[in-house]
Design an enzyme around this catalytic site. Sequence first.
Site, PDB file in Angstrom:
ATOM      1  N   LYS A  23       0.593  -1.045  -0.134  1.00 44.52           N
ATOM      2  CA  LYS A  23       0.059  -0.108  -0.047  1.00 44.52           C
ATOM      3  C   LYS A  23       0.978   1.155   0.055  1.00 44.52           C
ATOM      4  O   LYS A  23       0.648   2.251  -0.683  1.00 44.52           O
ATOM      5  CB  LYS A  23      -0.872  -0.082   1.438  1.00 44.52           C
ATOM      6  CG  LYS A  23      -1.806   1.264   1.604  1.00 44.52           C
ATOM      7  CD  LYS A  23      -2.393   1.315   2.961  1.00 44.52           C
ATOM      8  CE  LYS A  23      -1.714   1.712   4.112  1.00 44.52           C
ATOM      9  NZ  LYS A  23      -1.457   3.170   4.184  1.00 44.52           N
ATOM     10  N   ASN A  24       1.928   0.978   0.710  1.00 46.66           N
ATOM     11  CA  ASN A  24       2.693   2.530   0.927  1.00 46.66           C
ATOM     12  C   ASN A  24       3.528   2.690  -0.358  1.00 46.66           C
ATOM     13  O   ASN A  24       4.443   3.685  -0.112  1.00 46.66           O
ATOM     14  CB  ASN A  24       3.333   2.530   2.341  1.00 46.66           C
ATOM     15  CG  ASN A  24       2.270   2.648   3.282  1.00 46.66           C
ATOM     16  OD1 ASN A  24       1.179   3.255   3.247  1.00 46.66           O
ATOM     17  ND2 ASN A  24       2.598   2.435   4.787  1.00 46.66           N
ATOM     18  N   CYS A 118      -4.750   7.904   8.898  1.00 45.02           N
ATOM     19  CA  CYS A 118      -5.272   7.228  10.225  1.00 45.02           C
ATOM     20  C   CYS A 118      -5.177   8.144  11.275  1.00 45.02           C
ATOM     21  O   CYS A 118      -3.973   8.847  11.218  1.00 45.02           O
ATOM     22  CB  CYS A 118      -4.268   6.019  10.583  1.00 45.02           C
ATOM     23  SG  CYS A 118      -5.035   4.635   9.547  1.00 45.02           S
ATOM     24  N   ARG A 123       0.214  14.181  13.251  1.00 43.76           N
ATOM     25  CA  ARG A 123       0.918  14.092  11.905  1.00 43.76           C
ATOM     26  C   ARG A 123       0.848  15.111  10.818  1.00 43.76           C
ATOM     27  O   ARG A 123       0.236  15.357   9.834  1.00 43.76           O
ATOM     28  CB  ARG A 123      -0.024  12.965  10.930  1.00 43.76           C
ATOM     29  CG  ARG A 123      -0.001  11.746  11.709  1.00 43.76           C
ATOM     30  CD  ARG A 123      -0.575  10.325  10.893  1.00 43.76           C
ATOM     31  NE  ARG A 123       0.334   9.753  10.016  1.00 43.76           N
ATOM     32  CZ  ARG A 123      -0.038   8.767   9.109  1.00 43.76           C
ATOM     33  NH1 ARG A 123      -1.485   8.614   9.224  1.00 43.76           N
ATOM     34  NH2 ARG A 123       0.883   8.138   8.333  1.00 43.76           N
ATOM     35  N   ASP A 309       4.259   0.179  12.683  1.00 41.66           N
ATOM     36  CA  ASP A 309       3.025  -0.489  11.998  1.00 41.66           C
ATOM     37  C   ASP A 309       2.922  -1.957  12.681  1.00 41.66           C
ATOM     38  O   ASP A 309       1.893  -2.604  12.499  1.00 41.66           O
ATOM     39  CB  ASP A 309       3.132  -0.539  10.543  1.00 41.66           C
ATOM     40  CG  ASP A 309       3.049   0.803   9.936  1.00 41.66           C
ATOM     41  OD1 ASP A 309       1.961   1.120   9.506  1.00 41.66           O
ATOM     42  OD2 ASP A 309       4.202   1.370  10.025  1.00 41.66           O
ATOM     43  N   ARG A 423      -9.293   0.000   3.795  1.00 48.26           N
ATOM     44  CA  ARG A 423      -8.503   0.993   3.488  1.00 48.26           C
ATOM     45  C   ARG A 423      -7.104   0.393   3.067  1.00 48.26           C
ATOM     46  O   ARG A 423      -6.479   0.768   1.905  1.00 48.26           O
ATOM     47  CB  ARG A 423      -8.081   2.046   4.296  1.00 48.26           C
ATOM     48  CG  ARG A 423      -9.372   2.793   4.660  1.00 48.26           C
ATOM     49  CD  ARG A 423      -8.913   4.032   5.576  1.00 48.26           C
ATOM     50  NE  ARG A 423      -7.972   4.774   5.153  1.00 48.26           N
ATOM     51  CZ  ARG A 423      -7.345   5.842   5.695  1.00 48.26           C
ATOM     52  NH1 ARG A 423      -7.954   6.287   6.712  1.00 48.26           N
ATOM     53  NH2 ARG A 423      -6.514   6.634   4.969  1.00 48.26           N
TER      54      ARG A 423
HETATM   55  N1  EPU Z   1       6.087  14.188  11.456  1.00 50.11           N
HETATM   56  C1  EPU Z   1       6.126  15.601  11.618  1.00 50.11           C
HETATM   57  N2  EPU Z   1       6.203  16.438  10.581  1.00 50.11           N
HETATM   58  C2  EPU Z   1       6.583  16.167   9.256  1.00 50.11           C
HETATM   59  C3  EPU Z   1       6.571  14.542   9.158  1.00 50.11           C
HETATM   60  C4  EPU Z   1       6.394  13.777  10.150  1.00 50.11           C
HETATM   61  O1  EPU Z   1       6.022  15.845  12.779  1.00 50.11           O
HETATM   62  O2  EPU Z   1       6.576  16.993   8.524  1.00 50.11           O
HETATM   63  C5  EPU Z   1       5.979  13.172  12.279  1.00 50.11           C
HETATM   64  C6  EPU Z   1       4.960  12.373  12.338  1.00 50.11           C
HETATM   65  O3  EPU Z   1       3.709  13.130  12.653  1.00 50.11           O
HETATM   66  C7  EPU Z   1       5.145  11.185  12.960  1.00 50.11           C
HETATM   67  C8  EPU Z   1       6.678  10.899  12.761  1.00 50.11           C
HETATM   68  O4  EPU Z   1       6.891  12.349  12.541  1.00 50.11           O
HETATM   69  O5  EPU Z   1       4.830  11.303  14.213  1.00 50.11           O
HETATM   70  C9  EPU Z   1       7.120   9.842  11.559  1.00 50.11           C
HETATM   71  O6  EPU Z   1       6.331  10.583  10.329  1.00 50.11           O
HETATM   72  P1  EPU Z   1       6.623   9.859   8.817  1.00 50.11           P
HETATM   73  O7  EPU Z   1       6.491  11.071   8.204  1.00 50.11           O
HETATM   74  O8  EPU Z   1       7.883   9.089   9.079  1.00 50.11           O
HETATM   75  O9  EPU Z   1       5.392   8.918   8.884  1.00 50.11           O
HETATM   76  P2  EPU Z   1       4.364   9.068   7.623  1.00 50.11           P
HETATM   77  O10 EPU Z   1       4.953   9.074   6.469  1.00 50.11           O
HETATM   78  O11 EPU Z   1       3.183   9.828   8.180  1.00 50.11           O
HETATM   79  C10 EPU Z   1       4.437   6.444   6.989  1.00 50.11           C
HETATM   80  C11 EPU Z   1       3.522   5.419   6.707  1.00 50.11           C
HETATM   81  C12 EPU Z   1       2.737   4.914   7.892  1.00 50.11           C
HETATM   82  C13 EPU Z   1       4.066   4.534   8.614  1.00 50.11           C
HETATM   83  C14 EPU Z   1       5.253   5.455   8.798  1.00 50.11           C
HETATM   84  C15 EPU Z   1       6.266   4.835   9.394  1.00 50.11           C
HETATM   85  C16 EPU Z   1       2.542   6.262   4.647  1.00 50.11           C
HETATM   86  C17 EPU Z   1       1.274   6.663   3.788  1.00 50.11           C
HETATM   87  N3  EPU Z   1       2.353   5.907   5.795  1.00 50.11           N
HETATM   88  O12 EPU Z   1       3.816   7.605   7.457  1.00 50.11           O
HETATM   89  O13 EPU Z   1       2.012   3.743   7.454  1.00 50.11           O
HETATM   90  O14 EPU Z   1       3.691   4.026   9.853  1.00 50.11           O
HETATM   91  O15 EPU Z   1       5.526   5.855   7.557  1.00 50.11           O
HETATM   92  O16 EPU Z   1       7.042   4.077   8.698  1.00 50.11           O
HETATM   93  O17 EPU Z   1       3.698   5.907   3.819  1.00 50.11           O
HETATM   94  C18 EPU Z   1      -0.026   2.529   7.715  1.00 50.11           C
HETATM   95  O18 EPU Z   1       0.417   2.119   6.553  1.00 50.11           O
HETATM   96  O19 EPU Z   1      -1.061   2.472   8.538  1.00 50.11           O
HETATM   97  C19 EPU Z   1       0.966   3.907   8.359  1.00 50.11           C
HETATM   98  C20 EPU Z   1       0.374   4.633   9.215  1.00 50.11           C
END
Ligand code: EPU
Length: 444
Positions: A23-24, A118, A123, A309, A423
């Site tokens: 998915k990601n 989610c 986030r 995850d 989803r």
């Molecule tokens: N964060 C910030 N500011 C930013 C970016 C991130 O504060 O500009 C914080 C986030 O709120 C979080 C942490 O930093 O607390 C890490 O965030 P990251 O950007 O690494 O995660 P993400 O991109 O929001 C993706 C996956 C998640 C997975 C995480 C960790 C996607 C769409 N989502 O989230 O997957 O848990 O990386 O690998 O790629 C899922 O598939 O259910 C899911 C939540």
Amino acid sequence: MHKKFIVEGGTILKGEVKLSGAKNVALKALAAALLTKEEVVIENMPDISDLHLMAQIVKSLGSEIEFMHPHHITMQTKTIINTTVDLDMGAHLRTSSMVIGPLLARTGEAIVPNPGGCRIGARPIDRHIEGFKQMGAEIDYNHDDGYYYIKAKKLHGMHYTFEKNSHTGTETLLLGAVRAEGQTILENAAEEPEVDDLISFLNTLGADVKRTKPRRIVINGKKELLGGTFSIMPDRNEAVTYGIAAYLTRGDITVHHIQKEYLTAFFDVLYDAGASWKELSNDAIRFYSDKELYGTNIETKPYPGFMTDWQAPWCLLMTQAAGESIIHETVFESRFGYVEELKKTGANIALFNPDVKNPHETYNFNWSDNRDHYFHAAKITGPTRLHNAILNIADLRAGATLVLASLVPTGKSILHGIEHLDRGYEHLEDRLNALGASIKRIND
Ligand code: EPU
């Protein structure tokens, strides 16, 4: 329509399962395919509702998408007809803001809502926005309508250092940099294998992106990208979900299409718990239950660490292990929402905040986002005999965990909120039923 699962638990899961596409990567591949006017073919797409939502978003911007098969699409965006992502669609998907780079490259403008996804914490996308500013974009955030208004005649290369890991932040800036003028260097860039799969896809379309060090990505901007064909990597999170299902139900499940090199942290923890598995071939692993498990102590971390995850299903598994287990969640500030639900099945879990000397460095989220004083750790005492319950699913990974929890005890459980599962998990109930589960989907 109200959808729910009715689960008759207590069966041992046995058999074979083949992983779907990740998915990601899949959602982001649609954003990336907007970078080119040419036709792009993407294979091994997962058949999940988030993919259909992301497809709707890119269609609203001008893409034509054809599903040749549920797992195989062609997409072409001859012209961008709209630069605004719809509020309702965008706010439901974390990846919706990944269209910023492609829209800027093709039209000089992007109007995107503050993205959702989610409910696992604030986030924010401050790290993404900061990077676009350094590439020369002008960005205004309107608090009244919740939109970012972004303009750039031409993005230029830059040297950007992420203050903390960001998985989609790294990918969002990549999609800006591949068509920017000159070279971009992303330092402290995320190392998740899904990021590298997206890089391979971009290079298939003619981009010039290289990871020159584990946490450094160098991008030489190209004027145009081309068409191409790409196949999405298998989903690591599904692999962990089915592996844990085998131990929980005292079963025996062989997972095919598994890429074990990306699951090292999971196997390390399985080893600590005393779990058994066997590599049957390069991409097939048999997870089987032949003895009691022990409690473990884990901390979630960005790749190559134990993934955030995986912590919810792992927490459930530890309710069946002997002794005390600790899970310290350091990536998201609020990812224990499922614990109250698990407790309804009799799980013995206590949330707490460990004594952390330097929270700004330990936690991947911005420590200032911790304003609601969430709990960051769970202590699980096992083994516990779980019982049936009526459970509410609030997010994707937690949802899969609650489905697994309802498979353990004998008796009927009811799960509400299964749209969260749809989803991101392809036909979860059909695939679990093929392994021996009894899950019925009811559409009221
Ligand atoms: N964060 C910030 N500011 C930013 C970016 C991130 O504060 O500009 C914080 C986030 O709120 C979080 C942490 O930093 O607390 C890490 O965030 P990251 O950007 O690494 O995660 P993400 O991109 O929001 C993706 C996956 C998640 C997975 C995480 C960790 C996607 C769409 N989502 O989230 O997957 O848990 O990386 O690998 O790629 C899922 O598939 O259910 C899911 C939540």
